[in-house]
Motif scaffolding. Structure first.
Motif, short mmCIF file in Angstrom:
data_model
loop_
_atom_site.label_atom_id
_atom_site.label_comp_id
_atom_site.label_asym_id
_atom_site.label_seq_id
_atom_site.Cartn_x
_atom_site.Cartn_y
_atom_site.Cartn_z
N TYR A 184 1.91 8.95 8.44
CA TYR A 184 2.22 7.55 7.68
C TYR A 184 3.28 6.97 8.25
CZ TYR A 184 -1.16 9.01 4.14
OH TYR A 184 -2.22 9.53 3.38
N LYS A 185 3.98 7.58 8.93
CA LYS A 185 5.30 6.67 9.44
C LYS A 185 5.28 6.81 10.94
CE LYS A 185 7.03 6.56 5.35
NZ LYS A 185 7.36 5.49 4.75
N SER A 186 4.57 7.52 11.71
CA SER A 186 4.89 7.60 13.37
C SER A 186 3.96 6.16 14.07
CB SER A 186 4.17 8.73 13.79
OG SER A 186 2.48 8.85 13.68
N GLY A 187 3.18 5.54 13.42
CA GLY A 187 2.45 4.37 14.05
C GLY A 187 1.16 4.85 14.66
N LEU A 188 1.01 6.48 14.67
CA LEU A 188 -0.09 6.83 15.54
C LEU A 188 -1.54 6.40 14.85
CD1 LEU A 188 1.08 10.53 15.96
CD2 LEU A 188 1.13 8.84 17.76
N LYS A 189 -2.47 6.36 15.59
CA LYS A 189 -3.76 6.06 15.13
C LYS A 189 -4.27 7.51 14.26
CE LYS A 189 -5.30 2.72 18.45
NZ LYS A 189 -6.36 2.38 19.50
N LEU A 190 -5.18 7.33 13.54
CA LEU A 190 -5.57 8.63 12.92
C LEU A 190 -5.82 9.74 13.78
CD1 LEU A 190 -5.70 9.97 10.01
CD2 LEU A 190 -8.01 8.75 9.80
N VAL A 244 -5.33 18.85 8.18
CA VAL A 244 -6.17 18.53 9.51
C VAL A 244 -7.67 18.78 9.06
CG1 VAL A 244 -6.78 19.64 11.76
CG2 VAL A 244 -4.45 19.48 11.15
N ASP A 245 -8.00 19.92 8.56
CA ASP A 245 -9.23 19.74 7.79
C ASP A 245 -9.93 18.54 7.24
OD1 ASP A 245 -9.49 22.40 9.13
OD2 ASP A 245 -9.09 23.57 7.30
N PHE A 246 -9.09 18.31 6.10
CA PHE A 246 -9.23 17.25 5.45
C PHE A 246 -9.48 16.04 6.22
CE2 PHE A 246 -8.60 13.66 2.50
CZ PHE A 246 -8.91 14.15 1.33
N LEU A 247 -8.66 15.78 7.31
CA LEU A 247 -8.75 14.22 7.65
C LEU A 247 -9.90 14.38 8.71
CD1 LEU A 247 -4.86 13.90 8.65
CD2 LEU A 247 -6.33 12.74 6.88
N GLN A 248 -10.16 15.40 9.20
CA GLN A 248 -11.47 15.60 10.10
C GLN A 248 -12.68 15.22 9.33
OE1 GLN A 248 -10.77 19.45 11.89
NE2 GLN A 248 -9.95 18.74 13.87
N GLN A 249 -12.72 15.60 8.19
CA GLN A 249 -13.93 15.36 7.09
C GLN A 249 -14.05 14.13 6.42
OE1 GLN A 249 -14.67 19.18 5.02
NE2 GLN A 249 -13.63 20.22 6.48
N GLY A 271 -14.60 10.84 4.72
CA GLY A 271 -15.76 9.73 4.90
C GLY A 271 -15.42 8.42 4.40
N ARG A 272 -14.35 8.16 3.72
CA ARG A 272 -14.20 6.82 3.24
C ARG A 272 -12.74 6.60 3.87
NH1 ARG A 272 -16.50 4.07 -0.62
NH2 ARG A 272 -14.64 3.04 -1.19
N SER A 273 -12.43 7.27 4.84
CA SER A 273 -10.91 7.12 5.40
C SER A 273 -9.88 7.21 4.43
CB SER A 273 -10.58 5.55 6.10
OG SER A 273 -9.39 5.77 6.54
N ILE A 274 -8.55 7.21 4.56
CA ILE A 274 -7.56 7.65 3.65
C ILE A 274 -6.74 6.39 2.98
CG2 ILE A 274 -7.42 9.85 4.39
CD1 ILE A 274 -4.78 9.06 6.05
N ILE A 275 -5.99 6.83 1.84
CA ILE A 275 -5.12 5.65 1.44
C ILE A 275 -3.97 5.73 2.62
CG2 ILE A 275 -3.25 5.20 -0.21
CD1 ILE A 275 -5.64 5.66 -2.15
N ARG A 276 -3.48 4.49 3.14
CA ARG A 276 -2.70 4.66 4.17
C ARG A 276 -2.06 3.18 4.37
NH1 ARG A 276 -4.05 5.93 10.64
NH2 ARG A 276 -2.05 6.88 10.94
#
Length: 256
Positions: free
Chosen positions: A217-223, A244-249, A251-256
């Protein structure tokens, strides 16, 4: 154990020690295991299976038809595990054939008054849904998540382990594990550090999780770049693998 004013379908299967309060209605194809209590005026419709040592309070509606315009009376199911507390006026609906055909509630959950669990939702264990929190259809809520009062979750969203939503959160994307969200519009606000402490996470583990949050959330990196950075961090902090497992799976992207 069963009040004389309760109405129980002959096909319902209740363990000998199940208690049923006045004016409760238990329909066909309902199974209720030992130690469970059903409060006054509760309505339970099948096919529904309820496990052991649950407490269903007065005026709950459990196993009703899904609120889906595509529903045409097909057989669908609701399974509720053990030791759940479901408070007044809560509603939990059966699944639909458009999905897995079943709604699942795990073990040791607290669904406070006026909460709603829609068709095809999957709830894990040790979840708290505060008053009037509501899930649209096809939502997944993972273990130890907390939804504050009047939180509303959009269909097909996933709520990660140990996450926390503040009162009145409008959630239309996934919430990763450990993350705290709130505000209007709903945004991330750090990690659920208090909840993690209460669940026995060490100070070092919480420190590493906070690093993981900053990478996302703070680094400016793409997901996808953040996921790679999390993989490196997880070598010294296995708790980060949940993210890691969650972000790889997602489906609707994340609140960010």
């Amino acid at each position: 154990m069963i009040h004389p004013t309760a109405i129980i379908d002959p096909s319902a299967e209740l363990a000998e020690d199940v208690s049923v309060g006045p004016y409760a209605i238990i329909g066909a194809n309902v199974q209720i295991d030992s130690g469970t209590s059903i409060g006054p005026h509760a309505v339970i419709k099948g096919p529904t299976r309820i496990g052991k040592d649950n407490r269903l309070f007065q005026f709950v509606s459990i196993g009703e038809d899904p609120q889906d315009k595509k529903y045409r009376g097909e057989v669908s199911h609701l399974h509720i595990g053990d030791r759940n507390i479901i408070r007044e006026y809560a509603t939990v609906h059966r699944g639909t054939v458009q999905d897995r055909g079943i709604t699942r509630v795990g073990n040791d959950n607290l669904l406070m008054a006026y909460t709603h669990v829609a068709h095809d939702c999957v709830l894990g264990n040790h979840i708290i849904m505060a008053n009037a929190a509501s899930l649209a259809g096809h939502v997944q809520v993972d273990d130890y998540a907390i939804l504050g009062g009047f939180s509303l979750v959009h269909q097909f969203c996933r709520i990660g382990q140990y996450s926390f939503s503040a009162m009145g959160s409008l959630i239309n994307r996934d919430i990763p594990p450990y993350v705290m969200v709130g505000g209007s519009p709903t945004k991330p606000h750090g990690i659920n550090s208090v909840g993690l402490e209460r669940q026995g996470f060490s100070a070092d583990a919480i420190r590493q999780i906070r690093k993981a949050y900053k990478l996302v959330y703070k680094s400016g990196l793409k997901l996808d770049e953040a996921i790679q950075a999390l993989l490196e961090l997880s070598a010294e902090a296995p708790e980060v693998l949940r993210m890691v497992d969650f972000l790889q799976q997602t489906g609707r992207s994340i609140i960010r």
